[in-house]
Enzyme design. Sequence first.
Site, PDB file in Angstrom:
ATOM      1  N   ARG A 240     -10.159 -11.699   1.706  1.00  0.00           N
ATOM      2  CA  ARG A 240     -11.084 -12.777   1.287  1.00  0.00           C
ATOM      3  C   ARG A 240     -10.311 -14.228   1.233  1.00  0.00           C
ATOM      4  O   ARG A 240     -10.763 -15.286   1.481  1.00  0.00           O
ATOM      5  CB  ARG A 240     -11.490 -12.389  -0.127  1.00  0.00           C
ATOM      6  CG  ARG A 240     -10.255 -12.164  -1.223  1.00  0.00           C
ATOM      7  CD  ARG A 240     -10.778 -11.491  -2.305  1.00  0.00           C
ATOM      8  NE  ARG A 240     -10.848  -9.914  -1.879  1.00  0.00           N
ATOM      9  CZ  ARG A 240     -11.339  -9.109  -3.019  1.00  0.00           C
ATOM     10  NH1 ARG A 240     -11.641  -9.469  -4.286  1.00  0.00           N
ATOM     11  NH2 ARG A 240     -11.230  -8.016  -2.775  1.00  0.00           N
TER      12      ARG A 240
ATOM     13  N   LYS B 141       0.778  -1.082   0.064  1.00  0.00           N
ATOM     14  CA  LYS B 141      -0.061  -0.025   0.012  1.00  0.00           C
ATOM     15  C   LYS B 141       0.907   1.154  -0.122  1.00  0.00           C
ATOM     16  O   LYS B 141       2.097   1.155   0.366  1.00  0.00           O
ATOM     17  CB  LYS B 141      -0.650   0.133   1.340  1.00  0.00           C
ATOM     18  CG  LYS B 141      -1.962  -0.962   1.449  1.00  0.00           C
ATOM     19  CD  LYS B 141      -2.764  -1.018   2.457  1.00  0.00           C
ATOM     20  CE  LYS B 141      -3.886  -2.013   2.546  1.00  0.00           C
ATOM     21  NZ  LYS B 141      -4.829  -1.914   1.613  1.00  0.00           N
TER      22      LYS B 141
HETATM   23  N1  BES Z   1      -8.320  -3.906   4.433  1.00  0.00           N
HETATM   24  C1  BES Z   1      -8.304  -3.509   2.990  1.00  0.00           C
HETATM   25  C2  BES Z   1      -9.550  -2.765   2.634  1.00  0.00           C
HETATM   26  C3  BES Z   1      -9.824  -1.296   3.177  1.00  0.00           C
HETATM   27  C4  BES Z   1      -9.032  -0.435   2.809  1.00  0.00           C
HETATM   28  C5  BES Z   1     -10.578  -1.008   4.238  1.00  0.00           C
HETATM   29  C6  BES Z   1      -9.151   0.974   3.113  1.00  0.00           C
HETATM   30  C7  BES Z   1     -10.647   0.163   4.809  1.00  0.00           C
HETATM   31  C8  BES Z   1      -9.969   1.389   4.178  1.00  0.00           C
HETATM   32  C9  BES Z   1      -8.382  -4.845   2.458  1.00  0.00           C
HETATM   33  O1  BES Z   1      -7.554  -5.838   2.599  1.00  0.00           O
HETATM   34  C10 BES Z   1      -7.779  -4.338   0.813  1.00  0.00           C
HETATM   35  O2  BES Z   1      -6.626  -4.083   0.646  1.00  0.00           O
HETATM   36  N2  BES Z   1      -8.498  -4.395  -0.066  1.00  0.00           N
HETATM   37  C11 BES Z   1      -8.006  -3.734  -1.426  1.00  0.00           C
HETATM   38  C12 BES Z   1      -8.772  -4.832  -2.494  1.00  0.00           C
HETATM   39  C13 BES Z   1      -8.287  -4.696  -3.840  1.00  0.00           C
HETATM   40  C14 BES Z   1      -6.793  -4.863  -4.151  1.00  0.00           C
HETATM   41  C15 BES Z   1      -9.121  -5.465  -4.807  1.00  0.00           C
HETATM   42  C16 BES Z   1      -8.757  -2.291  -1.694  1.00  0.00           C
HETATM   43  O3  BES Z   1      -9.791  -2.068  -1.138  1.00  0.00           O
HETATM   44  O4  BES Z   1      -8.212  -1.688  -2.124  1.00  0.00           O
HETATM   45 MN    MN Z   2      -5.550  -5.506   1.799  1.00  0.00          MN
END
Ligand code: BES
Ligand code: MN
Length: 502
Positions: free
Chosen positions: A354, A280
């Site tokens: 997931r 990230k």
């Molecule tokens: N934990 C995150 C989702 C998230 C991001 C929750 C920001 C709250 C605030 C999750 O694991 C994630 O990184 N999801 C990705 C999925 C994508 C790679 C398909 C996302 O939401 O960017």
């Molecule tokens: Mn994630």
Amino acid sequence: MEFSVKSGNPEKQRSACVVVGIFEPRRLSVAAEKIDAATDGYLSALLRRGDLEGKLGQTLLLHNVPNTLAERVLLVGCGREREVGDSQYRQIIAKAATTLHETGAMEATSYLPELNVKGRNTHWKIRQAVEVTEDALYRFDRFKSKKDEARRPLRKLIFSVPKRSDLSDGEQAVTEGMAIAKGVAVTKDLANMPANICTPTYLAEHAKNMSKDYKILKVTILEKEDMEKMGMGAFLSVAKGSRQPPKLIVIEFMNGKKKQKPLCLVGKGITFDSGGISIKQAQGMDEMKYDMCGAASVLGALTSCAELNLPINLVGVIPSCENKPDGNATNPGDIVTTMSGQTVEILNTDAEGRLILCDALTYCEKYNPDNVIDIATLTGACVIALGHHATGVMGNHNPLIHEILNAGKTSGDRAWGLPLWDEYQEQLKSNFADIPNVAGRDAGTITAACFLSRFAKKYNWAHMDIAGTAWKTGADKGATGRPVPLLTQLLIDHVEHLKKQP
Ligand code: BES
Ligand code: MN
Ligand code: ZN
């Protein structure tokens, strides 16, 4: 904090403070009118002089009001009388709580639950008052070397009900409110804890400690070796990139009829989500300590249920690990085999929630549950879709989804349904494995749920995406404790539902 209910006139209360509402523009609530009548128009004179308009959020503290037995009278602005709905009521209660906390009064009697709130009864108003008060006074200061504590904190709050016949209902509402508030506080504390302390091992220890407080809880911690034996290839592929050992926390609360199939609550317990190799950006990454809020809310809801001793069979299943980019971490493109036997191409290691949930969902099959609900901070897309007000709900069984949405309405911890139509499933295509773990940008919240649905075929299942509701960002950054109020309400309702069955 101690809460209780009572019935009686405000001017006759021997209390450190009596709390009454004032509506905009300068209008007395019923309780304020009673004080006004007993004091020859003391309050109305004061309003006429323009000291308080009655706007939502205004307060005025009076001392030694003649002909009253209380040391203080706190006037709380309630806005326009006809506009007092759920949200206004909560703001009024919160304002009263924080104001009282700052005064010298350590105990108070509040007439605010006697305000009319559209569509809500005494039970609801009392229960909310308890929950909102605890929420407003919550502080997470265990890592502050100097704590700014109120010198004379509020310790005891008594809520007034209109009639003596409302007392027993009011007491039940206090009991429920305190149980929910306790679960919420457990969830907030765990969630606010930094990731260097709140590791998977820490969550497992917390669960074990819960079984000391509540003897009915049976806690089992499954280790990496156990997961290997069960073939949890997806879960383990996430844990691989971290030095912290993964844990699968299982909590059984079998307090219902022997033959009653259990309800499973599955909580995402990523104690820190760096994204893994698909790392990230730095901005705001600290908030990924909150990626275990699903897990924390399962622990919170179980706490509330145990407090209320609900006659229900419930199993909490929490897959917990970190998502980190170590030398041994999963690469984008890696293919893993899940416990269900389906293979997954991991196109993005940041879609890790997931991956741990799918194996946990398969694990639930061993309980032969009738309903399974997973709770997860799953997608940033859910924050884009619903913002911070509603939890996203999807699933394979409409009655279960409706139970969740209704519990959200009753508890004020709201949720909203998103479609899980077959058409969306077509986005989940991999050239190399059975399914990919991501499906492009469109409808990201729904395709994440589509992924999970492939592992939830043997029971009624619903998924709650709490990415927008579990914590607040910005100046008042902190966990909200949601959706513990919704889940507890759901379980309270479920008990009633079970009673009606043969
Ligand atoms: N934990 C995150 C989702 C998230 C991001 C929750 C920001 C709250 C605030 C999750 O694991 C994630 O990184 N999801 C990705 C999925 C994508 C790679 C398909 C996302 O939401 O960017
Ligand atoms: Mn994630
Ligand atoms: Zn995550």
